[in-house]
Design a protein around this motif. Structure first.
Motif, mmCIF file in Angstrom:
data_model
loop_
_atom_site.group_PDB
_atom_site.id
_atom_site.type_symbol
_atom_site.label_atom_id
_atom_site.label_comp_id
_atom_site.label_asym_id
_atom_site.label_seq_id
_atom_site.Cartn_x
_atom_site.Cartn_y
_atom_site.Cartn_z
ATOM 1 N N GLY A 2 0.652 -1.290 -0.021
ATOM 2 C CA GLY A 2 0.092 0.023 -0.093
ATOM 3 C C GLY A 2 0.754 1.314 -0.003
ATOM 4 N N LEU A 3 2.155 1.109 -0.286
ATOM 5 C CA LEU A 3 2.744 2.288 -0.433
ATOM 6 C C LEU A 3 2.852 3.096 -1.528
ATOM 7 C CD1 LEU A 3 6.224 0.623 1.351
ATOM 8 C CD2 LEU A 3 4.535 2.298 2.399
ATOM 9 N N ARG A 4 3.149 4.415 -1.636
ATOM 10 C CA ARG A 4 3.353 5.131 -2.847
ATOM 11 C C ARG A 4 4.945 4.711 -3.404
ATOM 12 N NH1 ARG A 4 2.826 10.587 -2.190
ATOM 13 N NH2 ARG A 4 3.212 10.503 -0.188
ATOM 14 N N ILE A 5 4.859 4.662 -4.594
ATOM 15 C CA ILE A 5 6.467 4.427 -5.096
ATOM 16 C C ILE A 5 6.620 5.495 -6.174
ATOM 17 C CG2 ILE A 5 7.871 3.032 -6.057
ATOM 18 C CD1 ILE A 5 4.777 1.339 -4.919
ATOM 19 N N ARG A 6 8.065 6.004 -6.135
ATOM 20 C CA ARG A 6 8.619 6.872 -7.193
ATOM 21 C C ARG A 6 9.593 6.237 -7.799
ATOM 22 N NH1 ARG A 6 10.249 12.153 -4.906
ATOM 23 N NH2 ARG A 6 7.945 12.762 -5.306
ATOM 24 N N VAL A 7 9.567 5.489 -9.224
ATOM 25 C CA VAL A 7 10.441 4.625 -9.790
ATOM 26 C C VAL A 7 11.388 5.823 -10.469
ATOM 27 C CG1 VAL A 7 10.830 3.083 -11.616
ATOM 28 C CG2 VAL A 7 8.705 2.839 -10.117
ATOM 29 N N ALA A 8 12.554 5.870 -10.000
ATOM 30 C CA ALA A 8 13.859 6.607 -10.651
ATOM 31 C C ALA A 8 14.728 5.943 -11.716
ATOM 32 C CB ALA A 8 14.433 7.456 -9.475
ATOM 33 N N VAL A 9 14.340 6.231 -12.661
ATOM 34 C CA VAL A 9 15.433 5.508 -13.635
ATOM 35 C C VAL A 9 16.151 6.474 -14.764
ATOM 36 C CG1 VAL A 9 13.830 3.460 -13.808
ATOM 37 C CG2 VAL A 9 13.402 5.269 -15.387
ATOM 38 N N ARG A 10 17.021 6.101 -15.501
ATOM 39 C CA ARG A 10 17.614 6.825 -16.555
ATOM 40 C C ARG A 10 16.735 7.200 -17.937
ATOM 41 N NH1 ARG A 10 23.077 4.806 -18.781
ATOM 42 N NH2 ARG A 10 22.000 2.715 -18.497
ATOM 43 N N GLN A 11 16.040 6.304 -18.121
ATOM 44 C CA GLN A 11 15.119 6.371 -19.422
ATOM 45 C C GLN A 11 13.708 6.295 -19.103
ATOM 46 O OE1 GLN A 11 17.797 3.511 -21.547
ATOM 47 N NE2 GLN A 11 18.047 5.103 -22.917
ATOM 48 N N ASN A 28 19.593 9.831 -12.767
ATOM 49 C CA ASN A 28 21.046 9.078 -13.117
ATOM 50 C C ASN A 28 21.712 9.229 -11.798
ATOM 51 O OD1 ASN A 28 23.620 8.335 -13.882
ATOM 52 N ND2 ASN A 28 23.237 9.056 -15.667
ATOM 53 N N ILE A 29 21.690 8.268 -11.204
ATOM 54 C CA ILE A 29 22.683 8.116 -9.887
ATOM 55 C C ILE A 29 24.024 8.945 -9.825
ATOM 56 C CG2 ILE A 29 21.125 6.344 -8.964
ATOM 57 C CD1 ILE A 29 23.580 4.447 -9.092
ATOM 58 N N ARG A 30 24.570 8.958 -10.954
ATOM 59 C CA ARG A 30 25.825 9.623 -11.254
ATOM 60 C C ARG A 30 25.714 11.199 -11.111
ATOM 61 N NH1 ARG A 30 26.212 6.477 -15.781
ATOM 62 N NH2 ARG A 30 26.355 8.645 -16.928
ATOM 63 N N ASP A 31 24.404 11.763 -11.161
ATOM 64 C CA ASP A 31 24.117 13.108 -11.450
ATOM 65 C C ASP A 31 23.484 13.202 -9.854
ATOM 66 O OD1 ASP A 31 23.921 15.792 -12.718
ATOM 67 O OD2 ASP A 31 21.549 15.167 -12.200
ATOM 68 N N GLU A 32 24.056 14.041 -9.044
ATOM 69 C CA GLU A 32 23.486 14.747 -7.878
ATOM 70 C C GLU A 32 22.202 15.393 -7.831
ATOM 71 O OE1 GLU A 32 26.335 15.933 -4.793
ATOM 72 O OE2 GLU A 32 27.967 15.360 -6.141
ATOM 73 N N ALA A 33 22.110 16.174 -8.749
ATOM 74 C CA ALA A 33 20.915 16.892 -8.758
ATOM 75 C C ALA A 33 19.807 16.268 -9.229
ATOM 76 C CB ALA A 33 21.053 18.193 -9.992
ATOM 77 N N SER A 34 19.655 15.208 -10.071
ATOM 78 C CA SER A 34 18.674 14.263 -10.490
ATOM 79 C C SER A 34 18.266 13.309 -9.274
ATOM 80 C CB SER A 34 18.957 13.691 -11.602
ATOM 81 O OG SER A 34 19.875 12.486 -11.484
ATOM 82 N N VAL A 35 19.520 12.988 -8.412
ATOM 83 C CA VAL A 35 18.985 12.155 -7.296
ATOM 84 C C VAL A 35 18.192 13.051 -6.364
ATOM 85 C CG1 VAL A 35 20.296 11.145 -5.406
ATOM 86 C CG2 VAL A 35 20.970 10.701 -7.880
ATOM 87 N N ARG A 36 18.531 14.260 -6.064
ATOM 88 C CA ARG A 36 17.839 15.065 -5.122
ATOM 89 C C ARG A 36 16.496 15.218 -5.638
ATOM 90 N NH1 ARG A 36 21.223 17.531 -1.389
ATOM 91 N NH2 ARG A 36 19.403 19.051 -0.749
ATOM 92 N N ARG A 37 16.297 15.719 -6.950
ATOM 93 C CA ARG A 37 14.731 15.674 -7.400
ATOM 94 C C ARG A 37 14.013 14.583 -7.088
ATOM 95 N NH1 ARG A 37 17.483 18.166 -11.717
ATOM 96 N NH2 ARG A 37 17.258 16.149 -12.999
#
Length: 323
Positions: A26-35, A57-66
């Motif tokens: 029952g959790l909400r999920i945010r799927v973080a992927v490169r494409q 992209n886990i190599r990019d800090e800004a996108s990880v924070r978002r």
């Protein structure tokens, strides 16, 4: 619905099942992927609005924070088995893991699960194993309460282990028995691993712990190949391939990944991994401590997906031999 959990690499082999396990809770999920355009089916893993897909992209800090903003928990399932392009062991397993842990700590994401691997060791001769260990250390330094999960070989439809040898059996008259064939594995079913990850990210008592996860059976490399041949219904010889020769072959195969999107059949680093048994440390907590008390066996699952490598595939039983 409850907390929002960000799953990095959520459209991958392990990530997909992890998203499914979280959705069942029952959790909400945010799927973080490169494409993200390749992960549109992920929204079907839960109810309407339960699963969203974002670019990161886990190599990019800004996108990880978002990807982490507004989340209460996260799971990092990103990992590679061989290097290609910018996807290097250190960049993904160490720097990427550090970026997630650092951002999670700074943004107040209290629960973090890092997927590592059995055999993670700073002194290993395998670059893969060293990078996994360095990633664990980086995560713990940035986020001390992180949970580390170390699975053995993960099997299930779409795996890169049993499928590899099954496919090889279709074209090759022999299968390589690397080393002495006695290297031990404790394969864990991908759905059991996913259930364990979902439990680890929701149970506050898991904070700061390391778990080693393996299935109910332990098999030698020879037994693994024999299991494959039984399922694909093919007779193939098992040819012993000493580690030095296997390493040379691995080095010759590695450039395949640099010039094509095809996974190399073997790399020198994978040969190094095969020199050490891949079984759980009984001194560490495992699946049972994460609520998975009846793990699925290899024998129960292999027939459900290796049948496609038989002559005739799913219709193999209906083929009548010529008179």
């Amino acid at each position: 619905m409850q907390d929002l959990v960000t799953v990095f690499g959520g459209s991958g082999f392990i990530g997909t099942q992890t998203v499914r396990a979280l959705a069942k809770r029952g959790l909400r999920i945010r799927v973080a992927v490169r494409q993200p355009h390749l992960a549109h089916t992920m929204r079907l893993m839960g109810d309407v609005g339960q699963v969203e897909v974002v670019q990161a992209n886990i190599r990019d800090e800004a996108s990880v924070r978002r990807a982490l903003r507004g989340a209460q928990a996260c799971i990092n399932t990103v990992g590679i088995l061989y290097e290609t392009g910018r996807q290097k062991f250190d960049a993904v397993h160490v720097d990427g893991a550090r970026n997630i842990a650092k951002a999670a700590h700074e943004l107040g994401v209290t629960r973090l699960v890092q997927l590592s691997a059995i055999g993670a060791d700073l002194e290993s001769t395998s670059h893969y194993a060293r990078s996994k260990a360095e990633g664990e250390a980086a995560v713990r330094q940035a986020h001390p309460d992180a949970v580390i999960l170390r699975p053995s070989v993960v099997f299930g439809q779409g795996d890169g282990f049993y499928n590899k040898f099954a496919q090889m059996s279709v074209f090759s008259p022999v299968l390589p028995l690397i080393g002495d064939g006695e290297t031990k594995f404790q394969p864990v079913f991908v759905s059991d691993l996913a259930r364990a990850a979902a439990a680890a990210v929701t149970d506050e008592t898991c904070a700061g712990k390391t778990f080693e996860l393996g299935g109910p059976g332990i098999y030698s490399f020879r037994e693994v190949l024999e299991q494959v041949l039984v399922q694909v219904e093919r007779r193939r010889g098992l040819v012993r391939l000493p580690f030095p020769i296997a390493s040379i072959i691995g080095k010759l195969c590695q450039p395949i990944a640099a010039v094509t999107p095809i996974a190399p059949p073997l790399t020198a680093d994978q040969v190094e991994l095969l020199k050490t048994d891949n079984v759980v440390d009984p001194a560490l907590p495992g699946l049972a401590q994460l609520g998975v008390t009846s793990p699925i066996t290899v024998e129960a699952i292999l027939p459900t997906y290796l049948y496609r490598f038989r002559k005739g595939g799913q219709f193999a039983d209906q083929i009548v031999p010529a008179a």
